[in-house]
Design an enzyme around this catalytic site. Structure first.
Site, PDB file in Angstrom:
ATOM      1  N   ASP A  14       0.848  -1.191   0.000  1.00  0.00           N
ATOM      2  CA  ASP A  14       0.000   0.000   0.000  1.00  0.00           C
ATOM      3  C   ASP A  14       0.884   1.242   0.000  1.00  0.00           C
ATOM      4  OD1 ASP A  14      -2.166   1.621   0.152  1.00  0.00           O
ATOM      5  OD2 ASP A  14      -2.949   0.821   2.040  1.00  0.00           O
ATOM      6  N   ASP A 111      -3.073   2.568  -6.123  1.00  0.00           N
ATOM      7  CA  ASP A 111      -1.976   2.656  -5.161  1.00  0.00           C
ATOM      8  C   ASP A 111      -1.792   1.417  -4.292  1.00  0.00           C
ATOM      9  OD1 ASP A 111      -4.251   2.949  -3.659  1.00  0.00           O
ATOM     10  OD2 ASP A 111      -3.407   4.470  -2.339  1.00  0.00           O
ATOM     11  N   GLU A 112      -2.361   0.291  -4.680  1.00  0.00           N
ATOM     12  CA  GLU A 112      -2.130  -0.902  -3.878  1.00  0.00           C
ATOM     13  C   GLU A 112      -2.210  -2.171  -4.709  1.00  0.00           C
ATOM     14  OE1 GLU A 112      -5.483  -1.878  -1.079  1.00  0.00           O
ATOM     15  OE2 GLU A 112      -5.961   0.211  -1.443  1.00  0.00           O
TER      16      GLU A 112
END
Length: 364
Positions: A14, A111-112
């Site tokens: 993350d 974003d992860e």
DNA sequence: TCTGGGGTCCTTACTCTA
DNA sequence: TCTGTAGAGTAAGGACCC
């Protein structure tokens, strides 16, 4: 203990305050300052916070908060517009690093990502450290990594120590690390369910785990009750999904000021439909169902859907269906938002395959 | 005074058909 | 043949996620 470590082959990576960190990277003068990314970057206009830097979070600013509220809480914050192209570019570089480390990667948003590292020879902690180091070296950004036996716990692990964290959760740690957390920390529990559970005296994940399956299912439904029963014990069997196909494509627009004339709504709908049709063609999709969404000034939201006799990517047909849906909504209040969505997507070149009837299970 | 946008999944209700 | 019902498809709304 070593056996336990061996079972923990799922990583959740993350990025820390991703949008804000990317902005700071290209504007080093913002380093250490409270930065808020959201909407058009103008906190006097409609929009919500997409990401707040850790400095901004100290003032109580968090994602999904209206920009105007963020401005009140943090008048010194630097407000910037969302630059999706730039974040996507950086995101692709990060995903490339992760894919090189393990191709069993599930992309979860910009974003992860989840990684199954079963094929890696080294211990999971070492893989995690390698990821953090490469991401930092090659992009200048930090990330938090969770290591666990499944996706649910890996995600909770990465959330436990932020920013720049590395956390391991084995099944034996669930009671100690997970049970004391508030119910909101469990994926799938949002504000509504949190409030409902609170009414029944359930505040922590341990409280959920103390209830029987039947008790949970009676109050929260069969499927959701079972999910919570298992999840509160750290049990969650969900595979890493490496390939993804969209199930719907949609566009919506919130007016800067609520509108009361039908033409403005129709104009927006027409524009949005064209945008959706463009995205469909770009991806090579045809759709069967068109859904129109109208949100009124009081936030009351209505949807109307029309299913076509066959899939199409024809703008005229789609637009006609959208306007037919719109005509079924009485515009007796000012309109805040217009949206359009297409579902029942099919790849155009899959047409030939569809001539054979789908097998009963896979057809769903 | 507020409350984005692009998605997924689930539940419930209704209709049609076998 | 009539009626009840199960299942599929569709529609609408809601909760949640990033």
């Amino acid at each position: 203990m070593e056996n336990e470590t061996k079972k923990c082959r799922i990583l959740h990576v993350d990025m820390d305050a991703f949008f804000a960190s990317v902005e700071v990277l290209r504007r080093p003068e913002l380093k250490g300052r409270p930065v808020v990314i959201g909407g058009a970057g103008d906190p006097t206009r409609r929009g919500v916070v997409s990401t707040a830097s850790y400095e901004a979070r100290k003032s109580g600013v968090h994602s999904a908060m209206p920009l105007r509220t963020a401005l009140k809480l943090c008048p010194d914050c630097v407000f910037l517009p969302v630059d999706y192209n730039e974040y996507s570019r950086v995101s692709m570089r990060i995903k490339k690093i992760l894919f090189e480390i393990s191709p069993l990667m599930e992309d979860v948003g910009i974003d992860e990502a989840y990684l199954d590292i079963s094929s890696r020879p080294e211990p999971p902690e070492e893989t995690a450290r390698m990821i953090k180091e490469r991401v930092l070296r090659e992009t200048g950004l930090t990330c938090s990594v969770g290591i666990a036996p499944n996706k649910l716990l890996a995600k909770m692990a990465s959330d436990l120590q932020k920013p720049d964290g590395l956390t391991f959760i084995g099944m034996a740690d669930v009671e100690r690390l997970i049970w004391p957390l508030g119910v909101r920390k469990l994926q799938g529990i949002g504000p509504k369910t949190e409030a409902y559970l609170k009414e029944m005296g359930i505040n922590t994940i341990a409280d959920i785990a103390s209830k029987g399956l039947e008790w949970l299912q009676d109050r929260l439904g069969k499927s959701y009750g079972l999910y919570l029963y298992d999840a509160s014990r750290g049990i969650h069997e969900s595979p890493i999904v490496t390939q993804w196909k969209p199930k719907s494509i949609s566009r919506e627009e919130t007016f800067e000021l609520d509108v009361s004339n039908w033409q403005a709504v129709a104009r927006s709908l027409s524009f949005l439909m064209r945008d959706v049709a463009g995205a469909m063609r770009e991806g090579g999709y045809e759709a069967r169902t068109v859904t129109v969404k109208i949100r009124f000034e009081d936030f009351n939201t209505l949807t109307r859907a029309r299913t076509l006799p066959a899939e199409t990517d024809g703008l005229d047909v789609l637009r006609k269906a959208a306007f037919e849906c719109l005509s079924r909504i009485e515009l007796d209040k000012r309109v805040r938002l217009v949206g359009v969505r297409v579902t029942g997507l099919k790849l155009k070149n899959e047409q030939a395959e569809r001539k054979t009837p789908p097998c009963s299970k896979d057809g769903m």
